[in-house]
Design a protein around this motif. Structure first.
Motif, PDB file in Angstrom:
ATOM      1  N   THR A  76       0.831  -1.203   0.000  1.00 16.05           N
ATOM      2  CA  THR A  76       0.000   0.000   0.000  1.00 16.05           C
ATOM      3  C   THR A  76       0.868   1.256   0.000  1.00 16.05           C
ATOM      4  O   THR A  76       2.085   1.194   0.082  1.00 16.05           O
ATOM      5  CB  THR A  76      -0.981  -0.045   1.202  1.00 16.05           C
ATOM      6  N   SER A  77       0.203   2.384  -0.110  1.00 18.84           N
ATOM      7  CA  SER A  77       0.929   3.649  -0.236  1.00 18.84           C
ATOM      8  C   SER A  77       1.425   4.121   1.129  1.00 18.84           C
ATOM      9  O   SER A  77       1.054   3.586   2.178  1.00 18.84           O
ATOM     10  CB  SER A  77       0.009   4.703  -0.848  1.00 18.84           C
ATOM     11  N   ASN A  78       2.207   5.170   1.094  1.00 18.87           N
ATOM     12  CA  ASN A  78       2.866   5.717   2.272  1.00 18.87           C
ATOM     13  C   ASN A  78       1.863   6.082   3.386  1.00 18.87           C
ATOM     14  O   ASN A  78       1.969   5.596   4.521  1.00 18.87           O
ATOM     15  CB  ASN A  78       3.640   6.966   1.806  1.00 18.87           C
ATOM     16  N   LEU A  79       0.871   6.871   3.046  1.00 16.44           N
ATOM     17  CA  LEU A  79      -0.112   7.328   4.044  1.00 16.44           C
ATOM     18  C   LEU A  79      -0.976   6.175   4.548  1.00 16.44           C
ATOM     19  O   LEU A  79      -1.156   6.002   5.756  1.00 16.44           O
ATOM     20  CB  LEU A  79      -1.007   8.407   3.419  1.00 16.44           C
ATOM     21  N   PHE A  80      -1.495   5.391   3.622  1.00 16.29           N
ATOM     22  CA  PHE A  80      -2.374   4.296   4.045  1.00 16.29           C
ATOM     23  C   PHE A  80      -1.597   3.291   4.895  1.00 16.29           C
ATOM     24  O   PHE A  80      -2.104   2.763   5.889  1.00 16.29           O
ATOM     25  CB  PHE A  80      -3.001   3.582   2.834  1.00 16.29           C
ATOM     26  N   GLY A  81      -0.354   3.044   4.498  1.00 16.10           N
ATOM     27  CA  GLY A  81       0.478   2.102   5.248  1.00 16.10           C
ATOM     28  C   GLY A  81       0.781   2.624   6.643  1.00 16.10           C
ATOM     29  O   GLY A  81       0.833   1.861   7.612  1.00 16.10           O
ATOM     30  N   ASP A  82       0.986   3.910   6.746  1.00 18.39           N
ATOM     31  CA  ASP A  82       1.259   4.520   8.048  1.00 18.39           C
ATOM     32  C   ASP A  82       0.073   4.280   8.984  1.00 18.39           C
ATOM     33  O   ASP A  82       0.226   3.788  10.109  1.00 18.39           O
ATOM     34  CB  ASP A  82       1.505   6.023   7.844  1.00 18.39           C
ATOM     35  N   ILE A  83      -1.110   4.598   8.505  1.00 17.01           N
ATOM     36  CA  ILE A  83      -2.300   4.504   9.357  1.00 17.01           C
ATOM     37  C   ILE A  83      -2.635   3.038   9.667  1.00 17.01           C
ATOM     38  O   ILE A  83      -2.866   2.664  10.811  1.00 17.01           O
ATOM     39  CB  ILE A  83      -3.503   5.190   8.666  1.00 17.01           C
ATOM     40  N   LEU A  84      -2.640   2.214   8.625  1.00 17.16           N
ATOM     41  CA  LEU A  84      -3.078   0.827   8.826  1.00 17.16           C
ATOM     42  C   LEU A  84      -2.102   0.024   9.676  1.00 17.16           C
ATOM     43  O   LEU A  84      -2.494  -0.951  10.312  1.00 17.16           O
ATOM     44  CB  LEU A  84      -3.292   0.139   7.466  1.00 17.16           C
ATOM     45  N   THR A  85      -0.836   0.426   9.699  1.00 18.43           N
ATOM     46  CA  THR A  85       0.095  -0.347  10.539  1.00 18.43           C
ATOM     47  C   THR A  85      -0.024   0.038  12.014  1.00 18.43           C
ATOM     48  O   THR A  85       0.312  -0.762  12.881  1.00 18.43           O
ATOM     49  CB  THR A  85       1.556  -0.252  10.057  1.00 18.43           C
ATOM     50  N   LEU A 125      -3.020   0.637  13.215  1.00 15.49           N
ATOM     51  CA  LEU A 125      -4.201  -0.205  13.472  1.00 15.49           C
ATOM     52  C   LEU A 125      -3.758  -1.661  13.653  1.00 15.49           C
ATOM     53  O   LEU A 125      -4.175  -2.352  14.586  1.00 15.49           O
ATOM     54  CB  LEU A 125      -5.186  -0.078  12.302  1.00 15.49           C
ATOM     55  N   GLY A 126      -2.885  -2.098  12.763  1.00 18.67           N
ATOM     56  CA  GLY A 126      -2.375  -3.473  12.833  1.00 18.67           C
ATOM     57  C   GLY A 126      -1.618  -3.710  14.130  1.00 18.67           C
ATOM     58  O   GLY A 126      -1.755  -4.762  14.760  1.00 18.67           O
ATOM     59  N   ALA A 127      -0.837  -2.718  14.554  1.00 19.97           N
ATOM     60  CA  ALA A 127      -0.086  -2.862  15.808  1.00 19.97           C
ATOM     61  C   ALA A 127      -1.056  -3.109  16.956  1.00 19.97           C
ATOM     62  O   ALA A 127      -0.824  -3.962  17.821  1.00 19.97           O
ATOM     63  CB  ALA A 127       0.736  -1.604  16.071  1.00 19.97           C
ATOM     64  N   ALA A 128      -2.181  -2.394  16.938  1.00 15.87           N
ATOM     65  CA  ALA A 128      -3.174  -2.572  18.003  1.00 15.87           C
ATOM     66  C   ALA A 128      -3.753  -3.987  17.982  1.00 15.87           C
ATOM     67  O   ALA A 128      -4.091  -4.535  19.021  1.00 15.87           O
ATOM     68  CB  ALA A 128      -4.284  -1.529  17.862  1.00 15.87           C
ATOM     69  N   LEU A 129      -3.841  -4.584  16.793  1.00 19.12           N
ATOM     70  CA  LEU A 129      -4.361  -5.956  16.676  1.00 19.12           C
ATOM     71  C   LEU A 129      -3.347  -6.988  17.153  1.00 19.12           C
ATOM     72  O   LEU A 129      -3.715  -8.081  17.543  1.00 19.12           O
ATOM     73  CB  LEU A 129      -4.662  -6.294  15.203  1.00 19.12           C
ATOM     74  N   ALA A 130      -2.085  -6.641  17.050  1.00 14.84           N
ATOM     75  CA  ALA A 130      -1.037  -7.656  17.254  1.00 14.84           C
ATOM     76  C   ALA A 130      -0.230  -7.427  18.531  1.00 14.84           C
ATOM     77  O   ALA A 130       0.962  -7.724  18.569  1.00 14.84           O
ATOM     78  CB  ALA A 130      -0.131  -7.703  16.035  1.00 14.84           C
ATOM     79  N   GLY A 131      -0.869  -6.892  19.549  1.00 13.28           N
ATOM     80  CA  GLY A 131      -0.179  -6.801  20.836  1.00 13.28           C
ATOM     81  C   GLY A 131       0.154  -5.397  21.284  1.00 13.28           C
ATOM     82  O   GLY A 131       0.681  -5.199  22.372  1.00 13.28           O
ATOM     83  N   GLY A 132      -0.121  -4.403  20.440  1.00 18.41           N
ATOM     84  CA  GLY A 132       0.068  -3.017  20.859  1.00 18.41           C
ATOM     85  C   GLY A 132       1.238  -2.326  20.191  1.00 18.41           C
ATOM     86  O   GLY A 132       2.154  -2.979  19.663  1.00 18.41           O
ATOM     87  N   ILE A 133       1.217  -1.014  20.258  1.00 17.56           N
ATOM     88  CA  ILE A 133       2.223  -0.198  19.576  1.00 17.56           C
ATOM     89  C   ILE A 133       3.626  -0.422  20.180  1.00 17.56           C
ATOM     90  O   ILE A 133       4.636  -0.228  19.523  1.00 17.56           O
ATOM     91  CB  ILE A 133       1.820   1.307  19.631  1.00 17.56           C
TER      92      ILE A 133
END
Ligand code: NAD
Ligand code: IPM
Ligand code: MN
Length: 360
Positions: free
Chosen positions: A239-248, A250-258
């Motif tokens: 994905t692109s720079n901005l979308f990847g920034d935001i979604l990761t 979100l992903g961090a929150a799914l996978a144990g936290g930032i």
């Protein structure tokens, strides 16, 4: 003996605290292996440097970093220095100057990590985000016209070159092919009628070179929803720079936290050093108190080990993080524990020691 020259940029806020633990762990790995040696050079760049000297890094900073094997970075940004200056003059400058156009961010629910979703199996959260890291929405192109006047206008232009778009998508296809996984593209062609239509077109073109890779494509809004409702759909993601920034995040929150999420900024050609860093920021709200979770920095040390060809140690380190999480006794407050940053680092060292004894 292999000597790896590492440029260390602790940066701001919790950056120095978490990086210290990452270095501790790298040193432990080197202690296990007579053929592996790290040589560190510290660069005191960041917001304090800006306050003292008026610049985030030395004028010839990029030149100074050029010949290192890798860069290990904590975090950048602190109240008192505008974020767009601190980030553009240090972190983004390095990513762009060194053509680190691939940002690899694993979103993997490892053993012991807590997922906020109900009824999700651990193996269902296992994504590898490949984020475009040099251009797109973060190209820095734009203007600020008639500043302060009634007819004030700002322009922030997304820049999607054919070269830049093709290379990140091709890199993602190569990764998916190598790992035998599907590849999902995330874009937004319905509203971004130039950039994302182009992105989708390139994804379609490159996909023809990889008939064996199963593909999917989602609009970013739906992708955000599906990451929560059906995370197993996502394996390798581009994905692109901005979308990847935001979604990761979100992903961090799914996978144990930032506090656990790591990222590698890669220059695939190895013309320039690549850079390893936790994906979180400088967390000024908890800085200087020993509260920061160092596991993201430690996971990025594992990515560094993978990158320099010591994948077995990268894997060992990830296992050590899992053992620590499953054990659940030595965790920082963001993971509902009471341990300090350095206690977590020390515990990881002990676990590495016992895992390596088992291996021997
Ligand atoms: P942040 O990631 O610093 O913090 C968000 C929240 O997560 C805070 O509540 C913080 O306490 C918590 N958190 C983050 N890392 C943690 C860790 N390791 N352990 C425990 N808790 C942790 O994001 P922000 O607050 O939006 O930004 C703060 C500053 O960092 C800003 O100046 C921003 O521009 C900068 N920033 C830098 C980077 C980077 O250097 N790569 C990334 C993101 C933000
Ligand atoms: C990240 C950060 C950076 C980015 C900022 C601080 C420029 O949020 O690494 O996720 O957006 O790339
Ligand atoms: Mn971010």
């Amino acid at each position: 003996m292999s000597i790896y020259k590492i440029a260390v940029i602790p940066g701001d806020g919790i950056g120095p605290e978490v990086l210290q633990e990452g270095i501790k762990v790298l040193n432990k790995m080197a202690a296990l292996d007579a053929s592996l040696h790290f040589e560190y050079t510290y660069f005191p760049w960041g917001c304090e440097h800006y306050t003292d000297h008026g610049v985030m890094m030395d004028e010839d900073g990029i030149e100074k970093l050029k010949n290192f094997d890798a860069i290990f970075l904590g975090a950048v940004g602190y109240p008192g220095v505008p974020d767009h200056i601190s980030l553009w003059d240090l972190l983004l400058k390095i990513r762009k100057s060194f053509n680190q156009y691939i940002n690899i961010r694993p979103i993997k629910l490892i053993k012991g990590a807590v997922c906020p979703l109900k009824d999700v199996k651990r193996e269902e959260v296992d994504m590898l985000f490949i984020r475009e890291n040099n251009e797109g929405e973060y190209a820095g192109a734009g203007d600020w016209l008639y500043k302060g006047q009634e007819n004030e206008v700002v322009l922030q232009t997304g820049v999607f070159s054919r070269k830049g778009t093709e290379r990140v998508i091709r890199y993602a296809f190569e990764t998916a092919k190598r790992e035998g996984k599907s590849l999902t593209s995330i874009s937004k062609g319905n509203a971004l009628n130039y950039s994302m239509v182009f992105w989708d077109q390139i994804f379609g073109e490159v996909s023809k070179e990889y008939p064996d890779v199963k593909i999917a494509s989602y609009l970013v809004d739906a992708a955000a929803m599906l990451m929560i409702t059906d995370p197993k759909r996502f394996e390798v993601v581009v994905t692109s720079n901005l979308f990847g920034d935001i979604l990761t995040d979100l992903g961090a929150a799914l996978a144990g936290g930032i506090g656990l999420a790591a990222g590698a900024n890669i220059n695939p050609e190895k013309t320039f050093p690549s850079m390893f860093e936790p994906i979180h920021g400088s967390a000024p709200d908890i800085a200087g108190k020993g509260l920061a979770n160092p596991l993201a920095a430690i996971w990025s040390a594992s990515q560094l080990l993978d990158f320099i060809g010591y994948e077995h140690y990268g894997k060992l380190l990830l296992e050590a993080i899992e053992v620590l999480l499953v054990d659940g006794k030595v965790l920082t407050p963001d993971m509902k524990g009471t341990a300090t940053t350095s206690e977590v680092g020390d515990r990881i060292i002990e676990v590495i020691e016992s895992l390596s004894l088992k291996l021997a």
